[in-house]
Design a protein around this motif. Structure first.
Motif, short mmCIF file in Angstrom:
data_model
loop_
_atom_site.label_atom_id
_atom_site.label_comp_id
_atom_site.label_asym_id
_atom_site.label_seq_id
_atom_site.Cartn_x
_atom_site.Cartn_y
_atom_site.Cartn_z
N PRO A 31 0.75 -1.23 0.08
CA PRO A 31 -0.24 0.07 -0.14
C PRO A 31 1.06 1.09 0.11
O PRO A 31 1.97 1.42 0.60
CB PRO A 31 -0.69 0.31 1.43
N TRP A 32 0.45 2.12 -0.97
CA TRP A 32 1.23 3.20 -1.48
C TRP A 32 0.51 4.91 -1.65
O TRP A 32 -0.90 4.43 -1.80
CB TRP A 32 2.70 3.26 -2.14
N VAL A 33 0.72 5.94 -0.92
CA VAL A 33 0.19 7.20 -1.36
C VAL A 33 1.41 8.26 -2.20
O VAL A 33 2.44 8.16 -1.05
CB VAL A 33 -0.55 7.58 -0.49
N SER A 34 0.57 9.08 -2.78
CA SER A 34 1.96 9.96 -3.11
C SER A 34 1.06 11.38 -3.34
O SER A 34 0.74 11.07 -4.45
CB SER A 34 2.49 9.78 -4.67
N ARG A 35 1.70 12.16 -2.64
CA ARG A 35 1.59 13.52 -2.94
C ARG A 35 1.52 14.73 -3.29
O ARG A 35 3.39 14.37 -2.88
CB ARG A 35 0.47 13.73 -1.51
N ALA A 36 1.74 15.76 -4.16
CA ALA A 36 2.22 16.46 -4.72
C ALA A 36 1.30 18.76 -4.31
O ALA A 36 -0.15 17.66 -5.30
CB ALA A 36 3.17 16.61 -5.34
N GLU A 37 2.03 18.86 -4.17
CA GLU A 37 0.91 20.72 -4.28
C GLU A 37 1.75 21.02 -5.95
O GLU A 37 3.48 20.87 -6.49
CB GLU A 37 1.78 21.71 -3.91
N LEU A 38 1.01 21.28 -7.17
CA LEU A 38 1.35 21.53 -8.98
C LEU A 38 1.46 22.73 -9.14
O LEU A 38 0.71 23.84 -8.66
CB LEU A 38 0.31 20.95 -9.64
N GLN A 39 2.88 23.01 -9.65
CA GLN A 39 3.48 24.40 -9.88
C GLN A 39 3.44 25.49 -11.28
O GLN A 39 2.84 25.77 -12.44
CB GLN A 39 4.28 24.78 -9.30
N ASP A 40 3.56 23.96 -12.30
CA ASP A 40 3.62 23.38 -13.44
C ASP A 40 2.06 23.20 -14.08
O ASP A 40 1.14 22.78 -13.28
CB ASP A 40 4.43 22.57 -14.49
N PRO A 41 1.75 24.06 -15.55
CA PRO A 41 0.29 24.55 -15.91
C PRO A 41 -0.20 22.95 -16.55
O PRO A 41 -1.10 22.67 -16.12
CB PRO A 41 0.87 25.20 -17.22
N PHE A 42 0.96 21.98 -16.69
CA PHE A 42 0.72 20.83 -17.59
C PHE A 42 1.88 19.82 -17.08
O PHE A 42 2.76 20.00 -17.10
CB PHE A 42 0.88 20.27 -19.10
N LYS A 43 1.43 18.84 -16.50
CA LYS A 43 1.93 17.73 -15.82
C LYS A 43 1.44 16.43 -16.26
O LYS A 43 0.12 16.25 -16.52
CB LYS A 43 1.16 17.72 -14.25
N GLU A 80 -2.72 13.48 -5.81
CA GLU A 80 -3.00 12.47 -5.33
C GLU A 80 -3.21 11.36 -6.07
O GLU A 80 -3.63 10.95 -6.36
CB GLU A 80 -4.10 12.65 -3.67
N LEU A 81 -1.68 10.11 -5.83
CA LEU A 81 -1.44 9.20 -6.40
C LEU A 81 -1.88 7.83 -5.29
O LEU A 81 -1.36 8.02 -4.39
CB LEU A 81 -0.91 9.07 -7.53
N SER A 82 -2.29 7.32 -5.41
CA SER A 82 -2.64 5.76 -4.28
C SER A 82 -3.08 4.47 -4.82
O SER A 82 -2.84 4.41 -6.40
CB SER A 82 -3.24 5.87 -3.48
N GLY A 83 -2.22 3.25 -4.34
CA GLY A 83 -2.29 1.74 -5.18
C GLY A 83 -1.37 0.83 -3.58
O GLY A 83 -1.44 1.08 -3.17
N GLY A 84 -1.06 -0.10 -4.17
CA GLY A 84 -1.15 -1.42 -4.12
C GLY A 84 -2.02 -1.68 -3.41
O GLY A 84 -2.90 -1.41 -2.95
N SER A 85 -1.90 -2.99 -2.88
CA SER A 85 -2.78 -4.18 -1.66
C SER A 85 -1.88 -4.66 -0.15
O SER A 85 -0.73 -4.90 -0.87
CB SER A 85 -3.31 -4.79 -2.75
N GLY A 86 -2.43 -5.21 0.13
CA GLY A 86 -2.45 -5.51 1.66
C GLY A 86 -2.21 -4.79 2.81
O GLY A 86 -3.24 -3.98 3.10
N ASP A 87 -1.76 -5.96 3.98
CA ASP A 87 -2.16 -5.23 5.19
C ASP A 87 -1.24 -4.71 5.59
O ASP A 87 -1.63 -3.65 7.33
CB ASP A 87 -1.73 -6.73 6.27
N GLY A 88 0.03 -4.20 5.38
CA GLY A 88 1.17 -2.93 6.07
C GLY A 88 0.38 -1.93 5.88
O GLY A 88 -0.37 -1.54 5.23
N PRO A 89 0.73 -0.73 6.45
CA PRO A 89 1.15 0.50 6.32
C PRO A 89 1.25 1.07 5.08
O PRO A 89 1.27 0.61 4.31
CB PRO A 89 1.99 1.02 7.74
N VAL A 90 0.05 2.33 4.65
CA VAL A 90 0.16 2.42 3.46
C VAL A 90 1.77 3.80 3.81
O VAL A 90 2.19 4.05 4.79
CB VAL A 90 -1.26 3.94 3.62
N ARG A 91 2.81 3.74 3.00
CA ARG A 91 4.14 4.04 2.69
C ARG A 91 3.94 5.43 2.23
O ARG A 91 3.09 5.44 0.89
CB ARG A 91 4.43 3.40 2.18
N GLU A 92 4.14 6.18 2.47
CA GLU A 92 4.24 6.95 1.64
C GLU A 92 5.28 7.60 0.35
O GLU A 92 6.73 6.90 1.52
CB GLU A 92 4.25 9.11 2.58
#
Length: 311
Positions: A31-43, A80-92
């Motif tokens: 399990p994972w999650v990735s977050r970001a504040e966006l500055q560029d017009p097109f990502k 925000e992107l998130s994914g993965g599976s399993g019982d472990g903690p969510v990794r940033e």
């Protein structure tokens, strides 16, 4: 002034100086999650392997990204992107910059994400902003998937391979990924009015070819309609519905894009450029240029070259 004949999407790509640049990537299990504040017009976010859910401002529900999918974010503030599976903690997860080495990843067991930005000049930012929704989700469909997945695989190999010349190769592969993404998007989506839609309209293509090939000619509505084998009224209505603006305004915008390239890349005098683009006088051209671009041709040339010298 005669534009070298090529397909019209390639013409626009060159004029707006579009570049796809990789800015980060990661490969993760569990399990994972990735977050970001966006500055560029097109990502863009490319799902090279695995699956993820994409959330951003301006959409009602998360977008499910499958292997080979790409999403282009148009002037969004956060991601925000998130994914993965399993019982472990969510990794940033914090994406690694391209210059950092990436641990080996298994395409069958890891979620592999490549992120980047799309750089364009000011005209390009306007055009792409009009052509895309808040998030353009391009799916690796059976028809387009092979080329897109192949481009993503080659890009990933360069990003992770740390081979000689990789920086150059990454830029080239990112360009090809962006091209494949826009091709697939055109085939999969109901495009809003704008340049991307009008460039793919077969009925209007003969009229567009006239304007692109001979921008120095002030084409009449009758001439353009005749080229498209349509009545004057039907042509005018279709052009405005597809392009989002009337033919004369499109021609003026096309001329200004050509003018900006000439001022950036050469030393043609403003008077000569006015004549090449079909304006009756230098002052008429300068007035039209300032109205479209926001500054005079000479100020534009000076500002662009000062910017280039300092970068």
């Amino acid at each position: 002034m005669r534009v070298q004949m090529m397909d019209q999407l390639s013409e626009v790509f060159e004029l707006v100086e579009v570049r796809g640049l990789v800015s980060g990537r990661f490969a993760v299990q569990g399990p994972w999650v990735s977050r970001a504040e966006l500055q560029d017009p097109f990502k863009f976010v490319a799902m090279a392997g695995g699956r993820a859910r994409l959330t951003t401002d301006g959409i009602d529900a998360p977008i499910e990204l499958e292997p080979g999918d790409v999403a282009i974010l148009n002037n969004r503030a956060r991601l925000e992107l998130s994914g993965g599976s399993g019982d472990g903690p969510v990794r940033e997860v914090v994406p690694l910059e391209v210059d950092f080495e990436l641990l080996p990843a298994d395409w069958d067991t890891h979620d592999i994400v490549i992120g980047g930005r799309i750089d364009l000049n000011e005209a390009g930012r306007t055009l792409l902003g009009e052509a895309l929704p808040p998030v353009a989700h391009v799916q690796a469909s059976p028809r387009t998937g092979a080329n897109l997945r192949g481009s993503l695989y080659r890009l990933f190999e360069e990003v992770t391979g740390n081979r000689i010349g990789s920086a150059f190769a990454i830029r080239q592969h990112a360009q090809l990924v962006l091209l494949e993404v826009l091709r697939a998007y055109v085939e999969q989506s109901a495009l809003p009015p704008g340049w991307l839609r009008v460039l793919t309209d077969e009925r209007l293509k003969p009229a567009l070819t006239l304007m692109h090939s001979h921008p120095d000619t002030l084409w009449s509505l009758n001439e353009l309609a005749r080229a498209a084998a349509m009545s004057r009224t039907a042509f005018a209505e279709r052009f405005r519905a597809v392009a989002g603006l009337p033919p004369r305004a499109y021609l003026n915008r096309w001329r200004m894009m050509l003018a900006q390239r000439a001022l950036r890349d050469g030393d043609t005098s403003v008077g000569s450029l006015a004549t090449e683009l079909g304006y009756a006088s230098e002052s008429a051209f300068s007035t039209a240029f300032k109205r479209e671009v926001g500054q005079s041709p000479l100020r534009y040339r000076s500002a662009i070259r000062t910017q280039a010298a300092s970068s």
